[in-house]
Design a protein around this motif. Structure first.
Motif, short mmCIF file in Angstrom:
data_model
loop_
_atom_site.label_atom_id
_atom_site.label_comp_id
_atom_site.label_asym_id
_atom_site.label_seq_id
_atom_site.Cartn_x
_atom_site.Cartn_y
_atom_site.Cartn_z
N LEU A 271 16.41 6.36 -34.65
CA LEU A 271 16.04 5.01 -35.11
C LEU A 271 15.40 5.06 -36.46
CD1 LEU A 271 14.70 3.33 -32.10
CD2 LEU A 271 16.90 2.59 -33.30
N LEU A 272 14.68 6.22 -36.47
CA LEU A 272 13.67 6.52 -37.74
C LEU A 272 14.08 7.44 -39.05
CD1 LEU A 272 10.61 7.35 -35.73
CD2 LEU A 272 11.51 5.00 -36.49
N ASN A 273 15.28 8.05 -38.70
CA ASN A 273 15.68 8.99 -39.97
C ASN A 273 16.20 7.99 -41.14
OD1 ASN A 273 15.90 11.70 -39.81
ND2 ASN A 273 17.58 11.66 -38.33
N GLY A 274 15.97 8.50 -42.40
CA GLY A 274 16.32 7.41 -43.42
C GLY A 274 15.05 6.87 -43.90
N GLY A 275 13.89 7.00 -43.04
CA GLY A 275 12.67 6.19 -43.42
C GLY A 275 12.59 4.77 -42.81
N LYS B 7 6.56 19.49 -35.57
CA LYS B 7 5.21 19.62 -34.94
C LYS B 7 5.66 18.88 -33.60
CE LYS B 7 1.85 20.68 -38.33
NZ LYS B 7 0.72 20.39 -38.93
N GLY B 8 6.59 17.91 -33.57
CA GLY B 8 6.64 16.86 -32.38
C GLY B 8 7.46 17.83 -31.26
N LYS B 9 6.77 17.22 -29.93
CA LYS B 9 7.51 17.53 -28.69
C LYS B 9 8.95 16.79 -28.71
CE LYS B 9 3.76 19.78 -26.54
NZ LYS B 9 3.05 19.72 -25.09
N TYR C 181 4.04 7.59 -44.15
CA TYR C 181 5.50 7.23 -43.34
C TYR C 181 6.14 8.37 -43.71
CZ TYR C 181 8.78 4.65 -40.56
OH TYR C 181 9.59 4.27 -39.72
N TYR C 182 6.79 8.65 -44.74
CA TYR C 182 7.90 9.52 -44.88
C TYR C 182 7.59 10.95 -44.76
CZ TYR C 182 10.11 5.51 -47.07
OH TYR C 182 10.63 4.21 -47.60
N ASP C 183 6.33 11.37 -45.07
CA ASP C 183 5.73 12.69 -44.75
C ASP C 183 5.62 12.83 -43.35
OD1 ASP C 183 6.45 13.64 -47.26
OD2 ASP C 183 3.97 13.75 -48.11
N ARG C 184 5.23 11.80 -42.69
CA ARG C 184 4.89 11.63 -41.32
C ARG C 184 5.85 12.28 -40.56
NH1 ARG C 184 1.18 13.28 -38.70
NH2 ARG C 184 -0.36 11.96 -39.68
N ILE C 185 7.02 11.42 -40.98
CA ILE C 185 8.55 11.87 -40.18
C ILE C 185 8.81 13.21 -40.47
CG2 ILE C 185 10.85 11.36 -40.12
CD1 ILE C 185 9.98 8.43 -40.63
#
Length: 394
Positions: A378-382, A338-340, A328-332
């Protein structure tokens, strides 16, 4: 006993078949060092007499020594050899260690517990429960279940092993007892070339010398007593005594950029001392692109072959940590780079109960990294996604 007569019956049969090969010689070594022959059942419990056995805690060999204890009792562990895998040398070391544990605690039950959990753990247990009776200590919660079951397991193996027919074990096909010739070869002997010249299977040499980790003998000894099939030593003397098999078929690596031997060592997960032995260059000296570096692998071998598996294996705990991190955390963090980014979204996905980001990616056909980067608010901070969240997908 119930386990080895039921679910563990096949294990017991395999252990016993291998015991035919190792128990006669190893039992004699134990007795010669003042340790009861029945301690052979400890090795049976530890590894089932598999010389290359390795636990998740990196204990190795038939007696499952960790590196520190093995070295303390005289076993060599380096790039070339790991004597924890040698059934004879490791049994001598185990005899010394078991005798020490027995002298410390005064009973074989506590000696066994100390072999499994460490002598410090057993000493603390004796102080905590104010008793030197293993069975009383076992009733408490201080020992792990593994240690609590370890002593009964050894006893069960011994009781069944010494009364095979009484427990219904008839017709076990015991392997032939370990036997071999010894023939001294020089340092850095190419064992593959030696095997080819003498007509002895390389796999047979590996089987009789499980402590040799690589394709050559250690460079740090004048000669090495190599174990060979019975009758082979005289044949080798007759055909090849004057031949030398000094290793020369080393693999080469061409430097692609300006770097050092230290960097090459990291790339191939090698001890830097081995590289500097083969390449008389200062470890931190910067080398020009195109420089050829000699590697300790044999020419033509895959660097990730079974012979070098120990260099690339990952410890169990490290794998678990890595799975949790990337989960999760490293994925973010990766997706941020890398994400568009969907800058002007016009289509959204409403999260349903039980959805994960991977589910959303699979259902919508939108790359996971793109979904993450476009919904960082929404996802910042895990923060995990929740039912009702609106995720931009186009």
């Amino acid at each position: 006993i119930t386990y080895f007569l039921g679910r563990g019956k096949e294990f017991f049969i395999r252990y016993s078949e291998r015991a035919g090969r190792y128990a006669p010689m190893l039992g004699k070594i134990l007795e010669d060092h003042g340790v009861p022959r029945d301690m052979i059942f400890l090795a049976m419990a530890e590894s089932g007499f598999v010389t290359h056995a390795k636990s998740h805690a990196s204990a190795v060999g038939p007696w499952q020594f960790i590196a520190g204890t093995g070295k303390r009792y005289g076993l060599k562990i380096n790039w070339y050899v790991d004597e924890r895998r040698d059934p004879i040398k490791s049994t001598i070391a185990a005899s010394k260690y078991l005798k020490k544990l027995y002298n410390d605690f005064g009973s074989w039950e506590l000696a066994h517990a100390g072999y499994n959990a460490g002598e410090g753990k057993v000493s603390r247990a004796i102080k905590r429960y104010k008793t030197e009776n293993f069975w009383k200590i076992r009733k408490g919660r201080y020992f792990r279940s593994e240690t609590k079951n370890y002593v009964p397991k050894i006893m069960a193996l011994a009781i069944i092993g010494k009364n095979l027919e009484s427990f219904g074990f008839k017709g076990i096909e015991f392997k032939d007892p370990l036997d071999f010739d010894e023939y001294n070869v020089g340092a850095n002997t190419d064992l593959m070339a030696f095997a080819e010249a003498t007509g002895i299977d390389f796999e047979k040499i590996q089987e009789l010398n499980p402590e040799i980790m690589r394709w050559l003998t250690p460079a740090t000894v004048e000669s090495y007593p190599l174990r060979l099939p019975v009758g082979s030593a005289s044949k080798v003397k007759g055909c090849c005594e004057k031949m030398t098999f000094k290793a020369s078929e080393y693999a080469l690596y061409k430097m692609k950029s300006r770097s050092s031997l230290k960097a090459v060592a990291r790339k191939f997960k090698l001890p830097i001392t081995i590289l500097t032995e083969l390449n008389p260059i200062r470890a931190d000296r910067r080398l020009k692109p195109g420089t050829m570096v000699t590697l300790p692998f044999r020419k033509g071998q895959k660097f990730r072959s079974k012979m070098y598996a120990d260099l690339y294996e990952k410890r169990r705990r490290r794998r678990r940590r890595r799975r949790r991190g990337v989960g999760y955390y490293d994925r973010i963090r990766i997706a941020k780079h890398k994400g568009k980014l969907i800058s002007n979204p016009y289509q959204y996905y409403v999260v349903r109960k039980g959805d994960t980001l991977w589910d959303v990616s699979r259902k919508t056909g939108v790359a996971l990294n793109t979904i993450i980067r476009s919904n960082l608010r929404l996802l910042n901070g895990g923060r995990m996604i929740r039912a009702g969240d609106r995720l931009a997908i186009k």
